[in-house]
Design an enzyme around this catalytic site. Structure first.
Site, PDB file in Angstrom:
ATOM      1  N   HIS A  98      -3.920   0.828   7.926  1.00  0.00           N
ATOM      2  CA  HIS A  98      -2.597   1.445   7.861  1.00  0.00           C
ATOM      3  C   HIS A  98      -2.597   2.623   6.886  1.00  0.00           C
ATOM      4  O   HIS A  98      -2.143   3.721   7.216  1.00  0.00           O
ATOM      5  CB  HIS A  98      -1.576   0.377   7.432  1.00  0.00           C
ATOM      6  N   GLU A  99      -3.116   2.405   5.676  1.00  0.00           N
ATOM      7  CA  GLU A  99      -3.118   3.463   4.658  1.00  0.00           C
ATOM      8  C   GLU A  99      -4.076   4.590   5.027  1.00  0.00           C
ATOM      9  O   GLU A  99      -3.761   5.769   4.811  1.00  0.00           O
ATOM     10  CB  GLU A  99      -3.448   2.893   3.280  1.00  0.00           C
TER      11      GLU A  99
ATOM     12  N   HIS B  93      -2.507   7.070   7.282  1.00  0.00           N
ATOM     13  CA  HIS B  93      -1.644   8.046   6.602  1.00  0.00           C
ATOM     14  C   HIS B  93      -2.426   9.278   6.164  1.00  0.00           C
ATOM     15  O   HIS B  93      -1.903  10.395   6.172  1.00  0.00           O
ATOM     16  CB  HIS B  93      -0.973   7.424   5.371  1.00  0.00           C
TER      17      HIS B  93
ATOM     18  N   GLY C  16       0.833  -1.187   0.000  1.00  0.00           N
ATOM     19  CA  GLY C  16       0.000   0.000   0.000  1.00  0.00           C
ATOM     20  C   GLY C  16       0.867   1.235   0.000  1.00  0.00           C
ATOM     21  O   GLY C  16       2.043   1.192   0.399  1.00  0.00           O
TER      22      GLY C  16
ATOM     23  N   GLN D   3       2.647   9.982   1.480  1.00  0.00           N
ATOM     24  CA  GLN D   3       3.954   9.328   1.479  1.00  0.00           C
ATOM     25  C   GLN D   3       4.810   9.739   0.281  1.00  0.00           C
ATOM     26  O   GLN D   3       6.026   9.602   0.321  1.00  0.00           O
ATOM     27  CB  GLN D   3       3.795   7.809   1.502  1.00  0.00           C
TER      28      GLN D   3
ATOM     29  N   CYS E  72       6.396  -0.069   7.294  1.00  0.00           N
ATOM     30  CA  CYS E  72       5.888   1.106   6.590  1.00  0.00           C
ATOM     31  C   CYS E  72       6.982   1.647   5.680  1.00  0.00           C
ATOM     32  O   CYS E  72       8.139   1.764   6.092  1.00  0.00           O
ATOM     33  CB  CYS E  72       5.467   2.178   7.594  1.00  0.00           C
ATOM     34  N   LEU E  73       6.606   1.980   4.457  1.00  0.00           N
ATOM     35  CA  LEU E  73       7.570   2.529   3.506  1.00  0.00           C
ATOM     36  C   LEU E  73       8.080   3.894   3.954  1.00  0.00           C
ATOM     37  O   LEU E  73       9.134   4.335   3.487  1.00  0.00           O
ATOM     38  CB  LEU E  73       6.943   2.613   2.111  1.00  0.00           C
TER      39      LEU E  73
END
Length: 188
Positions: A141-142, A145, A46, A51, A99-100
């Site tokens: 999670h997304e 963000h 994701g 991000q 997480c990226l």
């Protein structure tokens, strides 16, 4: 399309609520394609607009479950409803998240087992997804963000302390830190 730089924890755009998407045009479609390319190059499951430095309420996702069923798409201006989050400590193996925007680190975090996602796609067409397990986790999670929350912000002691130590050790926590999938090597 293009692979975009991914911002690292500490950049202000990651820590503020994203704005609603209002323009459904070719620029949005290009952004969605670039975000998908970036997510796959990372690799991740994701990726949210903030991000990649775009403070808009959208995220892409792509994940295959144990039955090799592919779940992928884009969620624009999403709403998310979740089941109650279980109490107790998170399982370090089954509930570990990465997480990226906090690359190379993984910490266990309790999430709701089920979620209902409603959103529109890049053409403005509404849809709804009922998710369980890992897909529900990806959505939560997304979605976080989009509200300026990175998963490490939800950790409790002692994991919160370990995440803060990792951020200090890596020199994160300031504006402008990013990495480029395919060029920068980061360990998962």
């Amino acid at each position: 399309m293009a692979v975009l730089p991914i911002l690292i924890s500490g950049d202000p755009v990651l820590h503020q609520r994203a704005a609603e998407v209002t323009e459904f045009d070719d620029d949005l479609k290009r952004l969605v394609a670039d975000m998908n390319d970036t997510m796959h190059a990372a690799p991740g499951v994701g990726l949210a607009g903030p991000q990649v430095g775009v403070p808009l309420r959208l995220f892409v996702y792509g994940w295959s479950d144990d039955d090799e069923v592919r779940h992928e798409g884009v969620a624009i201006n999403p709403e998310l409803w979740i089941s109650p989050v279980p109490t107790g400590a998170a399982d370090e193996e089954d509930e570990a998240e990465g997480c990226l925007s906090f690359p190379g680190e993984r910490f266990a975090l309790r999430r709701a087992e089920r979620a209902i996602l409603t959103a529109v796609d890049e053409d403005g067409e509404p849809f709804e997804v009922h998710a369980e397990g890992w897909l529900a986790r990806i959505f939560q999670h997304e979605y976080d963000h989009l509200d300026g929350v990175i998963y490490v912000d939800r950790l409790e002691y002692p994991l919160a302390k370990a995440a803060a130590k990792a951020a200090r050790k890596n020199g994160w926590g300031a504006e402008g830190n990013s990495w480029l999938p395919g060029r920068d090597h980061l360990e998962d």
